[in-house]
Design a protein around this motif. Sequence first.
Motif, PDB file in Angstrom:
ATOM      1  N   ASP A 168     123.646  10.163  -7.835  1.00 16.04           N
ATOM      2  CA  ASP A 168     124.620  10.176  -6.746  1.00 16.04           C
ATOM      3  C   ASP A 168     124.880  11.588  -6.228  1.00 16.04           C
ATOM      4  OD1 ASP A 168     124.748   7.496  -7.132  1.00 16.04           O
ATOM      5  OD2 ASP A 168     126.807   7.438  -7.890  1.00 16.04           O
ATOM      6  N   LEU A 169     124.636  12.595  -7.072  1.00 16.82           N
ATOM      7  CA  LEU A 169     124.830  13.986  -6.678  1.00 16.82           C
ATOM      8  C   LEU A 169     123.562  14.619  -6.138  1.00 16.82           C
ATOM      9  CD1 LEU A 169     126.928  15.214  -9.753  1.00 16.82           C
ATOM     10  CD2 LEU A 169     127.787  14.428  -7.524  1.00 16.82           C
ATOM     11  N   ILE A 170     122.410  14.003  -6.400  1.00 12.69           N
ATOM     12  CA  ILE A 170     121.124  14.628  -6.117  1.00 12.69           C
ATOM     13  C   ILE A 170     120.459  14.040  -4.880  1.00 12.69           C
ATOM     14  CG2 ILE A 170     118.850  15.199  -7.064  1.00 12.69           C
ATOM     15  CD1 ILE A 170     121.233  16.453  -8.565  1.00 12.69           C
ATOM     16  N   PHE A 171     120.485  12.731  -4.747  1.00 15.78           N
ATOM     17  CA  PHE A 171     119.716  12.054  -3.707  1.00 15.78           C
ATOM     18  C   PHE A 171     120.634  11.497  -2.627  1.00 15.78           C
ATOM     19  CE2 PHE A 171     117.528  11.578  -7.788  1.00 15.78           C
ATOM     20  CZ  PHE A 171     116.348  12.267  -7.509  1.00 15.78           C
ATOM     21  N   SER A 172     120.090  11.382  -1.440  1.00 19.98           N
ATOM     22  CA  SER A 172     120.857  10.848  -0.321  1.00 19.98           C
ATOM     23  C   SER A 172     121.162   9.368  -0.531  1.00 19.98           C
ATOM     24  CB  SER A 172     120.064  11.013   0.974  1.00 19.98           C
ATOM     25  OG  SER A 172     118.914  10.169   0.942  1.00 19.98           O
ATOM     26  N   ALA A 173     122.167   8.890   0.176  1.00 17.38           N
ATOM     27  CA  ALA A 173     122.488   7.459   0.134  1.00 17.38           C
ATOM     28  C   ALA A 173     121.307   6.628   0.621  1.00 17.38           C
ATOM     29  CB  ALA A 173     123.725   7.187   0.987  1.00 17.38           C
ATOM     30  N   THR A 174     120.543   7.177   1.549  1.00 16.74           N
ATOM     31  CA  THR A 174     119.375   6.462   2.081  1.00 16.74           C
ATOM     32  C   THR A 174     118.345   6.213   0.990  1.00 16.74           C
ATOM     33  OG1 THR A 174     119.694   7.429   4.277  1.00 16.74           O
ATOM     34  CG2 THR A 174     117.501   6.548   3.761  1.00 16.74           C
ATOM     35  N   LEU A 175     117.999   7.249   0.233  1.00 21.05           N
ATOM     36  CA  LEU A 175     117.010   7.067  -0.832  1.00 21.05           C
ATOM     37  C   LEU A 175     117.554   6.151  -1.917  1.00 21.05           C
ATOM     38  CD1 LEU A 175     115.230  10.500  -1.402  1.00 21.05           C
ATOM     39  CD2 LEU A 175     114.598   8.597   0.085  1.00 21.05           C
ATOM     40  N   ARG A 176     118.818   6.298  -2.253  1.00 20.71           N
ATOM     41  CA  ARG A 176     119.396   5.452  -3.293  1.00 20.71           C
ATOM     42  C   ARG A 176     119.416   3.987  -2.862  1.00 20.71           C
ATOM     43  NH1 ARG A 176     123.574   9.362  -3.062  1.00 20.71           N
ATOM     44  NH2 ARG A 176     125.108   7.706  -2.614  1.00 20.71           N
ATOM     45  N   ASP A 177     119.542   3.768  -1.579  1.00 19.28           N
ATOM     46  CA  ASP A 177     119.595   2.401  -1.064  1.00 19.28           C
ATOM     47  C   ASP A 177     118.211   1.750  -1.018  1.00 19.28           C
ATOM     48  OD1 ASP A 177     121.141   0.243   0.283  1.00 19.28           O
ATOM     49  OD2 ASP A 177     119.794   0.711   1.948  1.00 19.28           O
ATOM     50  N   ARG A 178     117.177   2.536  -0.682  1.00 17.41           N
ATOM     51  CA  ARG A 178     115.889   1.951  -0.324  1.00 17.41           C
ATOM     52  C   ARG A 178     114.820   2.072  -1.403  1.00 17.41           C
ATOM     53  NH1 ARG A 178     115.513   1.315   5.253  1.00 17.41           N
ATOM     54  NH2 ARG A 178     113.796  -0.080   4.692  1.00 17.41           N
ATOM     55  N   PHE A 179     115.044   2.881  -2.443  1.00 14.05           N
ATOM     56  CA  PHE A 179     113.997   3.129  -3.443  1.00 14.05           C
ATOM     57  C   PHE A 179     114.514   2.958  -4.868  1.00 14.05           C
ATOM     58  CE2 PHE A 179     112.511   5.426   0.262  1.00 14.05           C
ATOM     59  CZ  PHE A 179     111.140   5.222   0.244  1.00 14.05           C
ATOM     60  N   ASP A 180     113.663   2.451  -5.726  1.00 15.04           N
ATOM     61  CA  ASP A 180     113.840   2.654  -7.159  1.00 15.04           C
ATOM     62  C   ASP A 180     113.433   4.096  -7.426  1.00 15.04           C
ATOM     63  OD1 ASP A 180     114.436  -0.030  -7.344  1.00 15.04           O
ATOM     64  OD2 ASP A 180     112.498  -0.602  -8.192  1.00 15.04           O
ATOM     65  N   ILE A 181     114.356   4.915  -7.890  1.00 15.02           N
ATOM     66  CA  ILE A 181     114.064   6.342  -8.105  1.00 15.02           C
ATOM     67  C   ILE A 181     113.790   6.553  -9.584  1.00 15.02           C
ATOM     68  CG2 ILE A 181     114.836   8.698  -7.740  1.00 15.02           C
ATOM     69  CD1 ILE A 181     116.783   7.655  -5.652  1.00 15.02           C
ATOM     70  N   VAL A 182     112.634   7.134  -9.891  1.00 18.87           N
ATOM     71  CA  VAL A 182     112.168   7.262 -11.269  1.00 18.87           C
ATOM     72  C   VAL A 182     111.839   8.716 -11.560  1.00 18.87           C
ATOM     73  CG1 VAL A 182     110.440   6.531 -12.961  1.00 18.87           C
ATOM     74  CG2 VAL A 182     111.237   4.917 -11.204  1.00 18.87           C
ATOM     75  N   GLY A 183     112.300   9.208 -12.687  1.00 16.74           N
ATOM     76  CA  GLY A 183     112.008  10.571 -13.104  1.00 16.74           C
ATOM     77  C   GLY A 183     111.480  10.615 -14.521  1.00 16.74           C
ATOM     78  N   LEU A 184     110.437  11.389 -14.724  1.00 16.87           N
ATOM     79  CA  LEU A 184     109.833  11.583 -16.043  1.00 16.87           C
ATOM     80  C   LEU A 184     110.080  13.015 -16.481  1.00 16.87           C
ATOM     81  CD1 LEU A 184     107.821  10.322 -18.207  1.00 16.87           C
ATOM     82  CD2 LEU A 184     106.010  11.466 -16.912  1.00 16.87           C
ATOM     83  N   ASP A 185     110.491  13.197 -17.728  1.00 17.07           N
ATOM     84  CA  ASP A 185     110.517  14.547 -18.299  1.00 17.07           C
ATOM     85  C   ASP A 185     109.087  14.914 -18.670  1.00 17.07           C
ATOM     86  OD1 ASP A 185     113.239  14.639 -18.050  1.00 17.07           O
ATOM     87  OD2 ASP A 185     113.684  14.435 -20.186  1.00 17.07           O
TER      88      ASP A 185
END
Length: 494
Positions: free
Chosen positions: A110-127
């Motif tokens: 919620d602090l990093i990505f726009s509302a648009t990306l949060r709404d439209r994508f599954d956001i995945v991060g790998l260490d």
Amino acid sequence: MRRLPLRTHRFAGGLLAAVIAAGYIPAGTSEAAAAPPPRFSVDWVACPEAPTIQCGKMQVPVDWSKPRGVQITLAAARRPADTPSRRVGTLFYNPGGPGDGAAKYIVAADLIFSATLRDRFDIVGLDPRATGGSANVTCGDVPGLLPDDTLFPESERQFEALVAHNRAVGLSCLRETGTLMAHTDTVSVARDHEALRVALGVDRVNWLGISYGTQVAANYAELFPQRTRAMVLDAALEHSQPEMQQVADEIMAAETSFNRFARWCDTAAACALRGQDVAAVFDRLVAGADRRPIPVEGALRPVNGEDIRMGTIRLLTFKEPSIYGPDVSWAGLSRALASTIDGDASAFILAPAGVVLDSLFSRGAIGCMEYAPQIRTYAQMRQRIQLAHQLAPHLRGASETWQVNRCIGWPIPAANPPRFLDVRGVPTLLVHAVYDPSDPYRWAHGLASQIQGSVMLTRTGDGHTSYYTSECARTASDQYLIRPQAPPDRVCEG
């Protein structure tokens, strides 16, 4: 400084021979010829800090040329799209570094990505391997830093001490970490992401790569173009240049940013040195700290002029406050310099005494797999320092790329030294600020030339990266990921 006893060198040397013999998949190996085993899985659970986001672990091979060999554990996080009915797909994110993991940013989405990306994508991060919660680099009896340790040696003795220190650190980490030390390169990280895609069960992924993350994404797209729907690459790292060119480019970019900071201080209300000749003040401060390093209670060592110069490039990264806080900004830099003038140099310490520099070891382990230093003698170092002084009278060479000198004498050969990429068939938007102090603007055009059909969005302002700081760049990036086509306006002001 404590040095590794000679008896440990024999042990580490034997392991080093095994590491070199193990080999790795060359960067240009085709997708079909080096396909990973078909079965990968992630054990997803609710993240403790954010129950609506999933955190998980997955197993991948240490060495991708031996896919059924020794395995390591990687950490990942996934945030489902807010509106599943409008979901575009899966977005892989890498925040840069090298040495920074992505999972914690997904938890703080919620602090990093726009509302648009949060709404439209599954956001995945790998260490990535060697970072965050993934299999990490550990080091044993690591030598400490003496007050005269330097990345800018002024004598043959200091140069030899730098090389010996680098080798001792590398051997210590190799002894404790094992063969992973030879497989922390970007190509291995890209292949880890392909394993994650398989585990997620999706046909294609999108990428938002930031800084070093642009290289992770671009390497993935080169290896797996059919699995890459679209990419946005923000603040491109150009990994095809000779070291001399890369160092010179970044030295000049950092110096330009410092000069712009100094002019900003003339009138900016947020500058703690407002109205002063900031460049002259800085030069006097650095010279004084070189003559008499500034003690800081609890610090690893007193702060010298080199520490101030290298710390300055870190604080120059963002003009305005960003996700990294208010102090990593031009205003924060001005406050740090003003405090140091008043005798408190804590903003520029290397680390508190007794703290293990895990991030430094991790960053070194990754960086030294990517670069093979051209400097081998003190005479060559003197020439490089002379160049730095001519190109950058104030910072005198302080830059991210200068830290490649930590790899002189590194005991493991680079697995993925600089080379040209050949990315085809992947829609790509590159976003870059003209006055980026870390990744010079021309690097974006260099990387663009290696990605067929890519388009460029230029931000005319200051600072490293644009997604976090420019609404114009963020909107264009979001729209490109939703529908990959060139933005109508390819310039963002400020």
